[in-house]
Design an enzyme around this catalytic site. Structure first.
Site, PDB file in Angstrom:
ATOM      1  N   TRP A   1     -74.209 104.882 -42.061  1.00 16.17           N
ATOM      2  CA  TRP A   1     -73.778 103.846 -42.866  1.00 16.17           C
ATOM      3  C   TRP A   1     -74.428 103.110 -43.836  1.00 16.17           C
ATOM      4  O   TRP A   1     -75.381 102.623 -43.321  1.00 16.17           O
ATOM      5  CB  TRP A   1     -72.749 102.929 -41.666  1.00 16.17           C
ATOM      6  CG  TRP A   1     -72.103 101.786 -42.475  1.00 16.17           C
ATOM      7  CD1 TRP A   1     -70.637 102.102 -42.712  1.00 16.17           C
ATOM      8  CD2 TRP A   1     -72.437 100.496 -42.922  1.00 16.17           C
ATOM      9  NE1 TRP A   1     -70.062 100.850 -43.474  1.00 16.17           N
ATOM     10  CE2 TRP A   1     -71.173  99.769 -43.369  1.00 16.17           C
ATOM     11  CE3 TRP A   1     -73.395  99.743 -42.825  1.00 16.17           C
ATOM     12  CZ2 TRP A   1     -71.024  98.742 -43.719  1.00 16.17           C
ATOM     13  CZ3 TRP A   1     -73.550  98.502 -43.357  1.00 16.17           C
ATOM     14  CH2 TRP A   1     -72.256  98.030 -43.869  1.00 16.17           C
TER      15      TRP A   1
ATOM     16  N   GLU B   1     -57.537  96.534 -43.755  1.00 14.51           N
ATOM     17  CA  GLU B   1     -58.648  97.474 -43.336  1.00 14.51           C
ATOM     18  C   GLU B   1     -58.407  99.011 -43.482  1.00 14.51           C
ATOM     19  O   GLU B   1     -59.210  99.732 -43.914  1.00 14.51           O
ATOM     20  CB  GLU B   1     -59.428  97.189 -41.999  1.00 14.51           C
ATOM     21  CG  GLU B   1     -58.746  97.610 -40.870  1.00 14.51           C
ATOM     22  CD  GLU B   1     -59.707  97.365 -39.669  1.00 14.51           C
ATOM     23  OE1 GLU B   1     -60.797  97.396 -39.884  1.00 14.51           O
ATOM     24  OE2 GLU B   1     -59.035  96.924 -38.394  1.00 14.51           O
TER      25      GLU B   1
ATOM     26  N   ARG C   1     -69.508 105.374 -36.341  1.00 10.84           N
ATOM     27  CA  ARG C   1     -70.443 104.505 -36.651  1.00 10.84           C
ATOM     28  C   ARG C   1     -70.639 104.555 -38.018  1.00 10.84           C
ATOM     29  O   ARG C   1     -71.710 103.805 -38.724  1.00 10.84           O
ATOM     30  CB  ARG C   1     -71.633 104.900 -36.003  1.00 10.84           C
ATOM     31  CG  ARG C   1     -71.220 104.962 -34.347  1.00 10.84           C
ATOM     32  CD  ARG C   1     -72.462 105.289 -33.438  1.00 10.84           C
ATOM     33  NE  ARG C   1     -73.574 103.808 -33.514  1.00 10.84           N
ATOM     34  CZ  ARG C   1     -73.497 103.008 -32.819  1.00 10.84           C
ATOM     35  NH1 ARG C   1     -72.755 102.887 -31.882  1.00 10.84           N
ATOM     36  NH2 ARG C   1     -74.295 102.199 -32.924  1.00 10.84           N
TER      37      ARG C   1
ATOM     38  N   LYS D   1     -55.471  94.309 -39.676  1.00  9.05           N
ATOM     39  CA  LYS D   1     -55.270  95.526 -39.494  1.00  9.05           C
ATOM     40  C   LYS D   1     -54.823  96.298 -40.955  1.00  9.05           C
ATOM     41  O   LYS D   1     -55.178  97.406 -41.047  1.00  9.05           O
ATOM     42  CB  LYS D   1     -54.158  95.873 -38.151  1.00  9.05           C
ATOM     43  CG  LYS D   1     -54.428  96.955 -37.516  1.00  9.05           C
ATOM     44  CD  LYS D   1     -55.470  96.902 -36.473  1.00  9.05           C
ATOM     45  CE  LYS D   1     -56.751  96.313 -36.843  1.00  9.05           C
ATOM     46  NZ  LYS D   1     -57.751  95.928 -35.718  1.00  9.05           N
TER      47      LYS D   1
ATOM     48  N   CYS E   1     -75.180 103.174 -38.098  1.00  4.25           N
ATOM     49  CA  CYS E   1     -75.429 104.748 -38.131  1.00  4.25           C
ATOM     50  C   CYS E   1     -75.310 105.153 -36.734  1.00  4.25           C
ATOM     51  O   CYS E   1     -75.285 104.501 -35.733  1.00  4.25           O
ATOM     52  CB  CYS E   1     -76.823 104.895 -38.843  1.00  4.25           C
ATOM     53  SG  CYS E   1     -76.816 104.202 -40.251  1.00  4.25           S
TER      54      CYS E   1
ATOM     55  N   ASN F   1     -81.063 104.288 -36.949  1.00  5.48           N
ATOM     56  CA  ASN F   1     -80.062 103.352 -36.946  1.00  5.48           C
ATOM     57  C   ASN F   1     -80.709 101.912 -36.917  1.00  5.48           C
ATOM     58  O   ASN F   1     -81.290 101.427 -35.844  1.00  5.48           O
ATOM     59  CB  ASN F   1     -78.943 103.471 -35.812  1.00  5.48           C
ATOM     60  CG  ASN F   1     -78.075 102.458 -35.549  1.00  5.48           C
ATOM     61  OD1 ASN F   1     -77.611 101.907 -36.401  1.00  5.48           O
ATOM     62  ND2 ASN F   1     -77.635 102.258 -34.457  1.00  5.48           N
ATOM     63  N   GLY F   2     -80.379 101.212 -37.972  1.00  5.23           N
ATOM     64  CA  GLY F   2     -80.652  99.690 -37.842  1.00  5.23           C
ATOM     65  C   GLY F   2     -81.314  99.402 -39.204  1.00  5.23           C
ATOM     66  O   GLY F   2     -80.920  99.906 -40.299  1.00  5.23           O
TER      67      GLY F   2
ATOM     68  N   HIS G   1     -49.393  74.488 -49.633  1.00  6.57           N
ATOM     69  CA  HIS G   1     -50.534  73.563 -50.130  1.00  6.57           C
ATOM     70  C   HIS G   1     -51.489  74.405 -51.034  1.00  6.57           C
ATOM     71  O   HIS G   1     -52.652  74.080 -51.340  1.00  6.57           O
ATOM     72  CB  HIS G   1     -51.195  73.235 -48.979  1.00  6.57           C
ATOM     73  CG  HIS G   1     -50.303  72.257 -47.888  1.00  6.57           C
ATOM     74  ND1 HIS G   1     -50.079  71.086 -48.500  1.00  6.57           N
ATOM     75  CD2 HIS G   1     -49.799  72.394 -46.887  1.00  6.57           C
ATOM     76  CE1 HIS G   1     -49.232  70.407 -47.686  1.00  6.57           C
ATOM     77  NE2 HIS G   1     -49.104  71.402 -46.489  1.00  6.57           N
TER      78      HIS G   1
ATOM     79  N   LYS H   1     -67.561 101.310 -36.960  1.00  3.12           N
ATOM     80  CA  LYS H   1     -67.195 100.608 -36.075  1.00  3.12           C
ATOM     81  C   LYS H   1     -68.178  99.495 -35.280  1.00  3.12           C
ATOM     82  O   LYS H   1     -67.615  98.451 -34.899  1.00  3.12           O
ATOM     83  CB  LYS H   1     -66.611 101.859 -34.874  1.00  3.12           C
ATOM     84  CG  LYS H   1     -65.739 101.042 -33.817  1.00  3.12           C
ATOM     85  CD  LYS H   1     -64.918 101.811 -32.983  1.00  3.12           C
ATOM     86  CE  LYS H   1     -63.931 101.064 -32.146  1.00  3.12           C
ATOM     87  NZ  LYS H   1     -62.956 100.216 -32.916  1.00  3.12           N
TER      88      LYS H   1
ATOM     89  N   GLU I   1     -54.524  88.846 -37.000  1.00  7.14           N
ATOM     90  CA  GLU I   1     -54.957  90.254 -36.667  1.00  7.14           C
ATOM     91  C   GLU I   1     -53.919  91.386 -37.257  1.00  7.14           C
ATOM     92  O   GLU I   1     -54.556  92.411 -37.875  1.00  7.14           O
ATOM     93  CB  GLU I   1     -54.609  90.385 -35.171  1.00  7.14           C
ATOM     94  CG  GLU I   1     -54.726  91.862 -34.771  1.00  7.14           C
ATOM     95  CD  GLU I   1     -56.054  92.603 -35.074  1.00  7.14           C
ATOM     96  OE1 GLU I   1     -56.949  92.107 -35.665  1.00  7.14           O
ATOM     97  OE2 GLU I   1     -56.359  93.723 -34.668  1.00  7.14           O
TER      98      GLU I   1
HETATM   99  O1  M6R Z   1     -67.133  95.806 -31.381  1.00 10.24           O
HETATM  100  P1  M6R Z   1     -66.667  94.337 -31.603  1.00 10.24           P
HETATM  101  O2  M6R Z   1     -65.334  94.046 -30.882  1.00 10.24           O
HETATM  102  O3  M6R Z   1     -67.726  93.253 -31.549  1.00 10.24           O
HETATM  103  O4  M6R Z   1     -66.634  94.519 -33.058  1.00 10.24           O
HETATM  104  C1  M6R Z   1     -65.969  93.643 -33.793  1.00 10.24           C
HETATM  105  C2  M6R Z   1     -65.561  93.808 -35.258  1.00 10.24           C
HETATM  106  O5  M6R Z   1     -66.535  94.412 -35.797  1.00 10.24           O
HETATM  107  C3  M6R Z   1     -64.274  94.581 -35.076  1.00 10.24           C
HETATM  108  O6  M6R Z   1     -63.253  94.103 -34.425  1.00 10.24           O
HETATM  109  C4  M6R Z   1     -63.732  94.974 -36.437  1.00 10.24           C
HETATM  110  O7  M6R Z   1     -63.333  93.857 -37.327  1.00 10.24           O
HETATM  111  C5  M6R Z   1     -62.385  96.028 -36.586  1.00 10.24           C
HETATM  112  N1  M6R Z   1     -62.895  97.023 -37.639  1.00 10.24           N
HETATM  113  C6  M6R Z   1     -61.182  95.739 -36.605  1.00 10.24           C
HETATM  114  O8  M6R Z   1     -60.472  96.488 -36.591  1.00 10.24           O
END
Ligand code: M6R
Length: 609
Positions: A75, A487, A27, A484, A2, A99-100, A503, A604, A480
């Site tokens: 969040w 998500e 966040r 991307k 959050c 937040n937490g 396989h 994020k 990756e």
């Molecule tokens: O802040 P961080 O790099 O530790 O975050 C890691 C992941 O949460 C972050 O890379 C996440 O997978 C992103 N949504 C990818 O786009």
């Protein structure tokens, strides 16, 4: 997860809080709310939904008028996104934002219920407001806070206002980030610096188990026992532009376009006289020679950057590298100890699992190296050695430029590793570094091809599932590319080592299922092409992403994106190629009507487990 903000000063508090929440919306965006003192009364406005819903509600119900207050963007963890579960939460004489996660909230709730408190939400956070009220006596907020903190288990950053003190904001943290902004006659609390960057660049980092009080006298810090302490002031290096879209429709697109510049900056900061140099951060050749094995641990995109690094370090330095998901590493009792190097990679430097993995590695006596984009973040401060990547502020939830600077700096590390262990000589070290220095230009050329990426995206828009395949570095990159795309477009996507498909997974290939094949690695290109043929034979719609001039037999490929890497070594091509994958993901998201900056269910910074 959050975002929290707080303000005390002469400005319109509602405007400052809403401004700050907008910068923190990355966040979490399940709900939002603010509580502002109007004279001696606290006016709270909160609602389910993104900040736009909150803005509409403020229009309808009137904006609180005042100069002191707190705000929150959520969040959801405990309790669905709803008006009632939105923060701020008030009970008795106390209003809080949190937040937490309060892990012992159930037992605290039972205790407080027995004391006569009633609860209005399903959140874990509400117990904090009640507990603060329970301990509040003789108009002593600090005592209430110190007593409350003794009872809490879990992680928190709290913003707190007490009804009796209309010109004060308190905050405390343990495990979740909290920054204090110090302006001229005004002060701020926030989960992240951009929330107040517009007003001040001066800030103080609150550490775990510390408390801050903002009042008309300024800011005052206390330890967990309520004893006043002094804290170092810092100046933020980011500027306001970094927190704005600067004409781009989305932060994600802006951040994709920033990649040539930030990669260049990061490479420059880690090289001297044309070779990688880590002595300034305390990483010497002697140390690199001494490690028996290397672990790389991280989450999401940062972990996938670690997989590219594994391939590069093993190939060049001939030292074994294991890449582990941080949430697994922390609980798997890893065989790690002295003489091992544990590298953690994190954009935010706050990811809870990555931080816990780092703590475990330290406990076991390993040397720890963090690759982190946020200077002074928890992970940056905890690791023995820290490489600061220079992507600048990354706001879009989908990580783009942070990944590029992570792999750029990890390539340099791989080169130096190899040199220190005499796997390559000084000439080769220079040659590889010079090659890497060319990547910003190649990245720019690829970003300039966004129309073709948009066309590929248009071919994916109606599909519900697709695959990415590749071998070696192409496989690392497929992971990756797939993350991307899924998500932000919500298209189901899986990444497979091209040779592994047969396989089991090949049974999922049907007529017109897109298979995006990354085929840039010359020494295995024929093997990859065979795998393309296999899926084509089963009806797949094959999209090839390959080096300029790569040829395929007639009918193997339906769509081709040929990229000009110039003379770039195969090992380095993931760096420019990822930009094409980011653009394909971005346009797929847009074409499907999504908001790429705020994908559903995501936040994020994942500061809870
Ligand atoms: O802040 P961080 O790099 O530790 O975050 C890691 C992941 O949460 C972050 O890379 C996440 O997978 C992103 N949504 C990818 O786009």
């Amino acid at each position: 997860m959050c975002g929290i903000v707080g303000y005390l000063g002469q400005r319109d508090c509602t405007e400052v809080l809403m401004d700050g929440l907008e910068k923190l919306e990355y966040r979490g965006y399940d709900s939002a709310g603010i509580a502002v003192f109007e004279g001696r009364d606290i006016k709270t406005v909160k609602t389910r939904g993104k900040l736009t819903a909150m803005k509409e509600k403020l229009e309808r119900e009137g904006r609180p008028q005042g100069h002191c207050g707190i705000g929150h963007t959520r969040w959801a963890t405990h309790g669905e996104p709803s008006d009632a579960n939105s923060h701020p939460h008030s009970n008795g004489r106390v209003t809080i934002v949190h937040n937490g996660i309060i892990e012992n909230y159930a037992e605290l709730k039972q205790f407080l219920t027995e004391q006569g408190y009633t609860f209005l939400s399903q959140t874990d956070s509400e117990v904090v407001a009640c507990l603060l009220d329970y301990y509040y006596s003789e108009r002593n907020p600090l005592h209430a806070i110190t007593e409350t903190l003794k009872e809490l288990r879990g992680s928190y950053a709290l913003g707190i206002i007490f009804k009796d003190f209309p010109e004060r904001v308190y905050a405390a943290r343990c495990g979740s980030p909290l920054i204090v902004g110090v302006g001229q006659g005004e002060s701020f609390i926030a989960s992240d610096i951009p929330a107040f960057l517009k007003y001040t660049k001066d800030y103080v980092l609150l550490e775990d188990n510390e408390i801050v009080r903002l009042d008309t006298e300024g800011v005052m810090f206390f330890d967990v026992h309520g004893i006043q302490i002094s804290k170092e002031r810092r100046i933020a290096e980011w500027d306001v532009e970094q927190a704005q879209k600067c004409g781009y429709p989305h932060y994600m697109l802006k951040e994709i376009h920033e990649q040539p510049g930030v990669v260049q900056k990061t490479l420059d900061s880690l090289t001297k006289d044309g070779i990688p140099d880590f002595t300034d951060i305390g990483l010497t050749d002697d140390m690199l020679r001494g490690f028996n094995k290397v672990f790389i641990t991280a989450c999401g995109t940062a972990m996938y950057a670690g997989i590219v690094a594994k391939y590069a370090i093993e190939k060049l330095a001939r030292v074994p590298v294991a890449v582990e998901i941080a949430s697994e590493f922390r609980y798997m009792d890893p065989i790690v100890g002295e003489n091992d190097l544990v590298i953690v990679v994190s954009q935010s430097g706050e990811t809870a699992d990555t931080k816990a993995a780092l703590e475990l590695a330290k406990e076991r006596g390993a040397k720890t190296l963090a690759v982190v984009n946020v200077k002074y973040s928890a992970i940056a401060r905890l690791a023995d050695i820290c490489i600061n990547t220079l992507a600048g502020l990354e706001i879009a939830v989908a990580s783009t430029k942070a990944y590029s600077v992570q792999i750029a700096s990890l390539y340099l590390l791989a080169f130096r590793f190899a040199y220190a262990r005499e796997a390559i000589d000084a000439d080769e070290l220079k040659r590889l570094t010079a090659q890497l220095a060319k990547t910003p230009e190649v990245i720019q050329n690829i970003i300039d091809r966004c129309d073709e990426c948009q066309f590929i995206a248009s071919q994916l828009v109606n599909t519900e599932t697709l695959f990415f395949i590749g071998r070696g570095f192409d496989y690392a990159l497929s992971l990756e590319g797939s993350l991307k795309l899924k998500e932000i477009s919500y298209i189901h996507s899986e990444a497979y080592a091209a040779g592994e498909l047969k396989h089991g997974t090949i049974s999922l290939i049907e007529q017109n299922i897109p298979v995006i094949t990354i085929a840039t690695q010359s020494h295995i290109i024929e093997k990859t092409i065979s795998n393309m043929e296999e899926v084509k034979a089963r009806g797949a719609f094959v999209i090839a992403i390959c080096r300029k001039g790569t040829t395929f037999a007639d009918g193997t490929v339906d769509l081709k994106l040929e990229l000009d890497f110039g003379e770039l070594n195969d090992m380095l091509v993931p760096l420019p190629t990822v930009c094409a994958l980011q653009l394909i993901a971005y346009y797929s998201s847009i074409l499907r009507g999504n908001d790429p900056d705020k994908p559903r269910n995501l936040a994020k910074s994942v500061t809870t487990e």
